[in-house]
Design a protein around this motif. Structure first.
Motif, mmCIF file in Angstrom:
data_model
loop_
_atom_site.group_PDB
_atom_site.id
_atom_site.type_symbol
_atom_site.label_atom_id
_atom_site.label_comp_id
_atom_site.label_asym_id
_atom_site.label_seq_id
_atom_site.Cartn_x
_atom_site.Cartn_y
_atom_site.Cartn_z
ATOM 1 N N GLY A 127 19.403 0.465 5.882
ATOM 2 C CA GLY A 127 18.728 -0.721 6.488
ATOM 3 C C GLY A 127 18.958 -1.734 5.812
ATOM 4 N N PRO A 128 18.587 -3.120 6.176
ATOM 5 C CA PRO A 128 18.957 -4.345 5.622
ATOM 6 C C PRO A 128 18.703 -4.642 3.738
ATOM 7 C CG PRO A 128 16.858 -4.507 6.565
ATOM 8 C CD PRO A 128 17.340 -3.157 6.989
ATOM 9 N N ILE A 129 17.589 -4.028 3.543
ATOM 10 C CA ILE A 129 17.566 -4.189 2.145
ATOM 11 C C ILE A 129 17.560 -2.690 1.660
ATOM 12 C CG2 ILE A 129 15.933 -4.887 0.250
ATOM 13 C CD1 ILE A 129 14.494 -6.237 2.182
ATOM 14 N N LEU A 130 18.721 -2.632 0.757
ATOM 15 C CA LEU A 130 19.063 -1.078 0.292
ATOM 16 C C LEU A 130 18.714 -1.017 -1.111
ATOM 17 C CD1 LEU A 130 20.076 1.729 0.877
ATOM 18 C CD2 LEU A 130 22.585 0.823 0.115
ATOM 19 N N LEU A 131 17.492 -0.637 -1.438
ATOM 20 C CA LEU A 131 17.153 -0.368 -2.880
ATOM 21 C C LEU A 131 17.447 0.879 -3.679
ATOM 22 C CD1 LEU A 131 14.071 -2.717 -2.886
ATOM 23 C CD2 LEU A 131 16.354 -3.324 -3.498
ATOM 24 N N ASN A 132 17.295 2.072 -2.873
ATOM 25 C CA ASN A 132 17.335 3.360 -3.286
ATOM 26 C C ASN A 132 18.692 3.506 -4.102
ATOM 27 O OD1 ASN A 132 16.763 5.766 -3.911
ATOM 28 N ND2 ASN A 132 16.847 6.767 -1.713
ATOM 29 N N GLY A 133 18.531 3.874 -5.255
ATOM 30 C CA GLY A 133 19.593 4.562 -6.129
ATOM 31 C C GLY A 133 19.981 3.038 -6.980
ATOM 32 N N THR A 134 19.154 2.241 -6.775
ATOM 33 C CA THR A 134 19.107 0.921 -8.011
ATOM 34 C C THR A 134 17.817 1.060 -8.706
ATOM 35 O OG1 THR A 134 18.163 -0.887 -6.635
ATOM 36 C CG2 THR A 134 20.572 -0.148 -6.078
ATOM 37 N N LYS A 135 18.015 0.106 -9.760
ATOM 38 C CA LYS A 135 16.618 0.119 -10.750
ATOM 39 C C LYS A 135 15.687 -0.548 -9.830
ATOM 40 C CE LYS A 135 18.448 -4.080 -13.157
ATOM 41 N NZ LYS A 135 18.749 -4.676 -14.369
ATOM 42 N N TRP A 136 16.001 -1.448 -9.062
ATOM 43 C CA TRP A 136 15.174 -2.332 -8.212
ATOM 44 C C TRP A 136 14.135 -1.727 -7.425
ATOM 45 C CZ3 TRP A 136 14.975 -6.915 -10.453
ATOM 46 C CH2 TRP A 136 16.369 -7.277 -10.993
ATOM 47 N N ILE A 137 14.406 -0.434 -7.151
ATOM 48 C CA ILE A 137 13.564 0.341 -6.207
ATOM 49 C C ILE A 137 12.318 0.788 -7.295
ATOM 50 C CG2 ILE A 137 14.325 2.586 -6.666
ATOM 51 C CD1 ILE A 137 13.621 3.038 -3.767
ATOM 52 N N VAL A 138 12.669 1.107 -8.594
ATOM 53 C CA VAL A 138 11.678 1.552 -9.654
ATOM 54 C C VAL A 138 10.775 0.005 -9.969
ATOM 55 C CG1 VAL A 138 11.472 2.297 -11.876
ATOM 56 C CG2 VAL A 138 13.127 3.253 -10.707
ATOM 57 N N ILE A 139 11.500 -1.056 -9.859
ATOM 58 C CA ILE A 139 10.830 -2.315 -10.397
ATOM 59 C C ILE A 139 9.824 -2.676 -9.322
ATOM 60 C CG2 ILE A 139 11.210 -4.714 -10.978
ATOM 61 C CD1 ILE A 139 13.549 -3.762 -12.417
ATOM 62 N N ALA A 140 10.547 -2.705 -8.035
ATOM 63 C CA ALA A 140 9.546 -2.966 -6.755
ATOM 64 C C ALA A 140 8.268 -2.081 -6.865
ATOM 65 C CB ALA A 140 10.575 -2.760 -5.559
ATOM 66 N N ALA A 141 8.460 -0.700 -6.938
ATOM 67 C CA ALA A 141 7.220 0.213 -7.162
ATOM 68 C C ALA A 141 6.313 0.018 -8.167
ATOM 69 C CB ALA A 141 7.695 1.628 -6.953
ATOM 70 N N HIS A 142 6.591 -0.358 -9.216
ATOM 71 C CA HIS A 142 5.770 -0.765 -10.223
ATOM 72 C C HIS A 142 5.103 -1.979 -9.768
ATOM 73 C CE1 HIS A 142 7.071 1.996 -13.548
ATOM 74 N NE2 HIS A 142 7.385 2.470 -12.741
ATOM 75 N N ALA A 143 6.062 -2.944 -9.299
ATOM 76 C CA ALA A 143 5.165 -4.306 -9.051
ATOM 77 C C ALA A 143 4.010 -4.123 -7.975
ATOM 78 C CB ALA A 143 6.263 -5.416 -8.519
ATOM 79 N N VAL A 144 4.268 -3.317 -6.977
ATOM 80 C CA VAL A 144 3.333 -3.069 -6.084
ATOM 81 C C VAL A 144 2.262 -2.366 -6.570
ATOM 82 C CG1 VAL A 144 3.085 -1.738 -3.876
ATOM 83 C CG2 VAL A 144 4.940 -3.045 -4.089
ATOM 84 N N LEU A 145 2.356 -1.582 -7.505
ATOM 85 C CA LEU A 145 1.219 -0.648 -8.156
ATOM 86 C C LEU A 145 0.362 -1.560 -8.935
ATOM 87 C CD1 LEU A 145 2.592 2.610 -8.744
ATOM 88 C CD2 LEU A 145 0.854 2.298 -7.227
ATOM 89 N N VAL A 146 1.007 -2.428 -9.689
ATOM 90 C CA VAL A 146 0.181 -3.372 -10.668
ATOM 91 C C VAL A 146 -0.271 -4.864 -10.199
ATOM 92 C CG1 VAL A 146 1.023 -2.370 -12.652
ATOM 93 C CG2 VAL A 146 2.151 -4.502 -11.632
ATOM 94 N N VAL A 147 0.221 -5.307 -8.962
ATOM 95 C CA VAL A 147 -0.013 -6.571 -8.427
ATOM 96 C C VAL A 147 -1.489 -6.429 -8.148
ATOM 97 C CG1 VAL A 147 0.296 -6.212 -6.011
ATOM 98 C CG2 VAL A 147 0.780 -8.295 -7.025
ATOM 99 N N THR A 148 -2.221 -5.258 -7.771
ATOM 100 C CA THR A 148 -3.686 -5.501 -7.236
ATOM 101 C C THR A 148 -4.478 -5.875 -8.705
ATOM 102 O OG1 THR A 148 -5.501 -4.327 -6.564
ATOM 103 C CG2 THR A 148 -3.813 -2.756 -7.605
ATOM 104 N N PHE A 149 -3.992 -5.227 -9.842
ATOM 105 C CA PHE A 149 -4.767 -5.521 -10.945
ATOM 106 C C PHE A 149 -4.810 -7.107 -11.376
ATOM 107 C CE2 PHE A 149 -4.375 -1.072 -11.019
ATOM 108 C CZ PHE A 149 -5.592 -0.839 -11.180
ATOM 109 N N ALA A 150 -3.262 -7.559 -11.397
ATOM 110 C CA ALA A 150 -2.995 -9.004 -11.375
ATOM 111 C C ALA A 150 -3.983 -9.865 -10.550
ATOM 112 C CB ALA A 150 -1.736 -9.214 -11.487
ATOM 113 N N TYR A 151 -4.012 -9.592 -9.302
ATOM 114 C CA TYR A 151 -4.755 -10.527 -8.266
ATOM 115 C C TYR A 151 -6.147 -10.330 -8.718
ATOM 116 C CZ TYR A 151 -6.612 -11.782 -3.863
ATOM 117 O OH TYR A 151 -7.563 -12.557 -3.057
ATOM 118 N N SER A 152 -7.002 -9.059 -8.938
ATOM 119 C CA SER A 152 -8.181 -9.075 -9.088
ATOM 120 C C SER A 152 -8.689 -9.761 -10.366
ATOM 121 C CB SER A 152 -8.671 -7.725 -8.954
ATOM 122 O OG SER A 152 -8.050 -6.825 -9.720
ATOM 123 N N THR A 153 -7.815 -9.452 -11.654
ATOM 124 C CA THR A 153 -8.414 -10.110 -12.618
ATOM 125 C C THR A 153 -8.407 -11.660 -12.640
ATOM 126 O OG1 THR A 153 -7.294 -8.333 -13.916
ATOM 127 C CG2 THR A 153 -7.744 -10.130 -15.148
#
Lengths: 269, 304, 381
Positions: A127-153
């Motif tokens: 599809g339009p945003i192809l992240l699989n196979g790049t480091k960005w998919i790891v960084i994006a996944a991590h960002a999604v997981l920790v953003v909730t803690f940033a927001y609530s803190t």
């Protein structure tokens, strides 16, 4: 104040030690021992070595360490910016927008990390945003997981700071941008650094989403540790784990020092 | 916090700032500011989740229907995983509540020299990755582990054969890792109980157990509920511990998602399990948020 | 109320035979780490007697109460209740009623359950619990509030419930730790009256009352123990301590007396009347509280309301300068600085400002006609 007699207190403390030592202390101590064990088949290792630690900081393990730190810093930075922005913007927004933002940014805590990883795979493999196979998919996944803690803190920090400061600044004629940069963000600095520390610590230890999405050339340290222990190299795995913990502490200390520098500069101004 | 509050935060030159009146513009503009982060959250979190749901209804041959669901739900591995997940999460949470209540009680009301250091250690464990506990357990409770070796030396034989690969080991590891999540809100709640209340209760003739039951437990309920439901949520979703212990017979839903998604590349099957898992934890999360919004305890103490 | 209190003092002191001792404290010392919070306190409280521990914060008075209640473990000394050694007994075995400053009501229990707490802990039969709860709430005028939660009550009402809860277990000893400090002035006065009434209704209960407020101590106590820096300074019957304070500290803390520098003109001992002392340029008669040698420096105790204002150059007055006037409703409090080698500030209460000069003007301070009490200079301070 609860247990009055000395013997009673001694009994309670003994029970406390009996629960705390094997449950919390022993696992932490055992990893430290394992990291330096040469040969371990009995109660204590038969020989000691620093070979594992050396190997844990060299070659592919070193590469993984760098990957982990880069991922943690990148994901945390994204999460802090997005989370802080969302938290501050939600304050000024109408009630239902605020509640929607709240719900959306709290949601990732309820979704298993492997599912977040799976979603990334499903959504960004073509599809339009192809992240699989790049480091960005790891960084994006991590960002999604920790953003909730940033927001609530940061939200909790906003709850504690007095809105009167910003209102006084505005009444003195400061523009909204100036109020944001000179009053609100500096007052939120402790919350933001706390959020950053938490995000970095969580990202450095993340394994569920990473193991779903990581490409071969972007393997984080926890994944390396799993690969090692899966192949039976548990002593080396322990050494790498110790390196991971030390690296996390060092990064957190640097964040703390940076925070101190910023506060120092502001005080001098 | 206090340091920032005590210094004058508006020490900038107000006269040089252009005076602009933005108050009148109303909520519409301000609502627009929320859009960028919301769009990002939608694109990288909600959209993938929606695709996961959609994918669960599309099989490998691009046929839309309930076939994948039927296959997965009927497979014995799914039933086992669901049962294991719930069983391990519930037992771990109960264990965390009991152990966490006891530890927090002692740290708060029967303090000893060094109890502050213990609180610090507990705080540190919160920031550790969970697989660390599992790794340590392989050394402690493995067949050639420390406990067996020690027992053997003492002439007790090897009591822990197979324990490492049993669900009980996972439960114990999760209790170790998640007990701090129960302790944090409890310690915060106990810190708010005035010492005089316990003193007076004792002077009225109540022994320690009665004081715990009638004076402390009612104060601790909100924190226990909040900490307990968060722990239940996190243990339902726990992956690292189960992965690292690596027991073949202990498969949980997250493990199943991983096996189908990253090992056998059966995306539709993984998506079905994922949807079930998310539905399960979302239900719980709603309950947790409800408890939290009613009591105000818990989350702030856990995150900040 | 003060007059009968004084009468009762006499009888209570007279009947304070050893068998009647409700609280016995011997050489009690309490330490927190390296800090000594209470040093060598010895004190007896008789059955039916009220003893106030009076002192500034940090004087050790609350520490003493907490040790008697069993909340603190003393480093040295002995505590007895009706002759029974309880020094190391836990508080739940002592059977003492305790009321603290912040009420310490159990917030999740209704008023009735708060009061019943001690009875249930003692396993009093159910039917009797109800009866005694009603009785205790009646005593403090809170019978109509049994179904309320503490948060629905005012501070004064909460403290009444706390008192009822302590009384419900019918303790032979009642400890009150600054019970009125958290209340505002009006409520404080109301509840003080209530406590006086309760005192009359509980003829056999020994009461230890910790306070920093001399008004409460004067109104309630048969005897007052004045504390300072972890030590007992003075202990005596309330009226005697007020009238003839034996030390500089007690004189100033109890009744805010002025202390005037004096020089003793002849050897004397306690009880001598009309000892001559020199104050400023005057020679006046004084009432010594102890033995003084000729030429000793001492302090003359003069309460603000016993001093008067006169023209500045009158022969029998001390010259001073007026620095402040404060209207207090019933009277005016004047603050003056005595002229002399040491500029001592003194306070005078007058009901009429007619004779008082303008601020900054000089005036004459007239000493009372009765001989003032003479205390040693620097003792206890």
């Amino acid at each position: 104040m609860l247990v009055w007699s000395r013997s009673g207190r001694a009994l309670v403390w003994a029970l406390f030690a009996l629960v705390f030592a094997p449950l919390v202390l022993a696992p932490l101590a055992i990893l430290g021992i394992a990291a330096f064990a040469g040969d371990w088949n009995s109660v204590l290792p038969a020989s000691w070595t620093s070979e594992n630690i050396r190997e844990a900081t060299a070659g592919t393990n070193y590469d993984s360490l760098v990957v982990s730190i880069e991922t943690a810093l990148g994901a945390s930075l994204i999460a802090i910016v997005v989370g802080t922005w969302a938290a501050i913007a939600a304050r000024g927004a109408p009630r239902f927008v605020r509640r929607l933002t709240d719900a959306v940014f709290h949601l990732p805590v309820a979704v298993p990390s492997v599912v977040v990883g799976l979603g990334m795979l499903v959504a960004f493999s073509d599809g339009p945003i192809l992240l699989n196979g790049t480091k960005w998919i790891v960084i994006a996944a991590h960002a999604v997981l920790v953003v909730t803690f940033a927001y609530s803190t940061v939200s909790a920090g906003l709850d504690r700071t007095d809105a009167a400061f910003a209102e006084v600044a505005a009444s003195l004629g400061a523009s909204p941008a100036r109020v944001l940069l000179r009053v609100r963000l500096p007052m939120l600095l402790p919350s933001i650094t706390a959020a950053a520390s938490l995000a970095i610590a969580l990202s450095m230890g993340e394994v569920g989403a990473t193991i779903m999405v990581y490409p071969a050339e972007w393997r984080t340290l926890p994944v390396s540790i799993f690969t090692l222990t899966d192949r039976g190299k548990v002593l080396l795995g322990s050494a790498v784990t110790v390196v991971l913990l030390v690296a996390t502490l060092v990064v957190l200390m640097v964040v703390g020092l940076l925070k101190g520098r910023v506060e120092e500069r502001r005080r001098r101004r | 916090m206090t340091a920032t509050l005590t210094e004058p935060p508006i020490a900038t030159k107000p006269t040089s700032a252009p005076v602009r009146e933005r108050r009148g513009r109303g909520g519409a503009t301000r609502a627009l500011w929320v859009l960028p982060p919301l769009v990002l959250a939608a694109g990288f979190f909600l959209y993938p989740l929606a695709l996961v749901v959609k994918q669960s209804f599309v099989d490998k041959n691009e046929n839309v229907g309930l076939d994948v669901w039927r296959d997965v739900l009927n497979s014995p591995s799914f039933g086992d995983a669901l049962w294991n997940t719930v069983k391990i999460a519930v037992l771990s949470t109960l264990g965390c509540l009991v152990v966490g209540f006891f530890l927090a009680l002692v740290l708060s009301f029967v303090p000893f020299p060094g109890s502050r250091a213990v609180s610090r250690i507990v705080d540190t464990v919160l920031a550790f990755p969970s697989f660390l506990i599992a790794l340590a357990f392989t050394f402690l409770y493995g067949t050639a582990g420390v406990v067996n070796a020690a027992a053997d030396k003492l002439g007790l034989g090897e009591p822990l054969v197979g324990f490492l690969y049993s669900p009980w080991c996972v439960v114990l590891a999760e209790i170790t890792f998640y007990t701090p999540f129960v302790m944090r809100p409890l310690l915060a709640a106990f810190a708010l109980v005035p010492r005089e209340r316990l003193d007076v209760a004792a002077s009225l003739g109540a022994g320690p157990l009665r004081v715990i039951r009638q004076v402390l437990l009612p104060e601790a309920w909100p924190a226990l509920a909040a900490g307990g439901s968060l722990t239940l949520l996190l243990t339902l979703n726990e992956f690292g511990i189960v992965l690292f212990i690596g027991a073949k017979d202990v498969t949980t839903l997250p493990m199943l998602v991983h096996a189908k998604g990253a090992v056998t590349f059966d995306y539709p099957g993984a998506c079905v399990v994922a949807v079930v898992e998310v539905a399960l934890s979302l239900t719980l999360y709603t309950v947790y948020r409800f408890v939290f919004s009613r009591t105000g305890a818990g989350r702030a103490g856990l995150v900040a | 109320m003060t007059a009968p209190a004084i009468e009762r003092t006499a009888s209570a002191v007279a009947s304070a035979a050893p068998t009647e001792s409700a609280i016995g404290i011997q050489d009690l010392t309490v330490r927190y780490g390296s800090v000594t919070a209470l040093e060598g306190l010895t004190l007896e409280v008789a059955r039916g007697e009220t003893v106030a521990l009076l002192g500034p914060s940090g004087s050790g008075k609350s520490t003493a109460l907490k040790a008697v209640a069993g909340f603190l473990r003393p480093a040295e000394g002995r505590i007895t209740l009706a002759g029974r050694d309880v020094t190391y007994e836990p508080p739940n075995k002592r059977g003492i009623g305790v009321v603290v400053q912040n009420y310490a009501l159990f917030p999740h229990m209704r008023v009735a359950d708060n009061v019943a707490f001690g009875l249930r802990a003692r396993r009093v039969p159910r039917a009797e619990v109800g009866r005694r709860v009603t009785e205790a709430l009646d005593m403090v005028g809170m019978a109509g509030y049994a179904r309320r939660y503490p948060r629905e009550l005012s501070g004064g009402q909460q403290q009444r419930v706390a008192i009822a809860r302590a009384l419900a277990i019918r303790p032979p000893v009642l400890l009150l730790d600054e019970p009125l400090s958290a209340l505002d002035a009006t409520l404080r006065a109301d509840l003080l009256g209530e406590l006086q009434r309760l005192r009359g209704e509980l003829p056999d209960v020994a009461i230890m009352y910790v306070t920093h407020d001399q008004t409460e101590a004067l109104a309630l106590a048969d005897r007052i123990a004045v504390m300072r820096d972890a030590r007992l300074v003075d202990l005596d019957a309330t009226d005697r301590l007020y009238r003839r304070p034996p030390s500089e500290f007690t004189a100033s803390f109890l009744g805010a007396a002025n202390l005037l520098d004096a020089r003793v003109l002849a050897d004397c001992t306690a009880g001598d009347d009309a000892v001559r002392v020199a104050v400023g340029g005057l020679t006046v008669a004084a009432d010594p509280t102890g033995a003084f040698a000729e030429g000793t420096r001492a302090l003359l105790v003069a309460r603000p309301h016993t001093l008067g204002v006169a023209e500045v150059d009158r022969a029998d007055t001390l010259p001073a300068r007026l620095v402040a006037t404060q209207w207090r409703g019933a009277d005016y409090r004047l603050t003056c600085v005595l002229e002399g080698d040491v500029e001592r500030e003194i306070r005078i209460d007058v009901t009429d400002l007619a004779a008082v000069p303008a601020l900054g003007e000089r005036l004459g301070v007239a000493l009372p006609a009765e001989p003032c009490v003479l205390v040693p200079a620097g003792a206890g301070g």
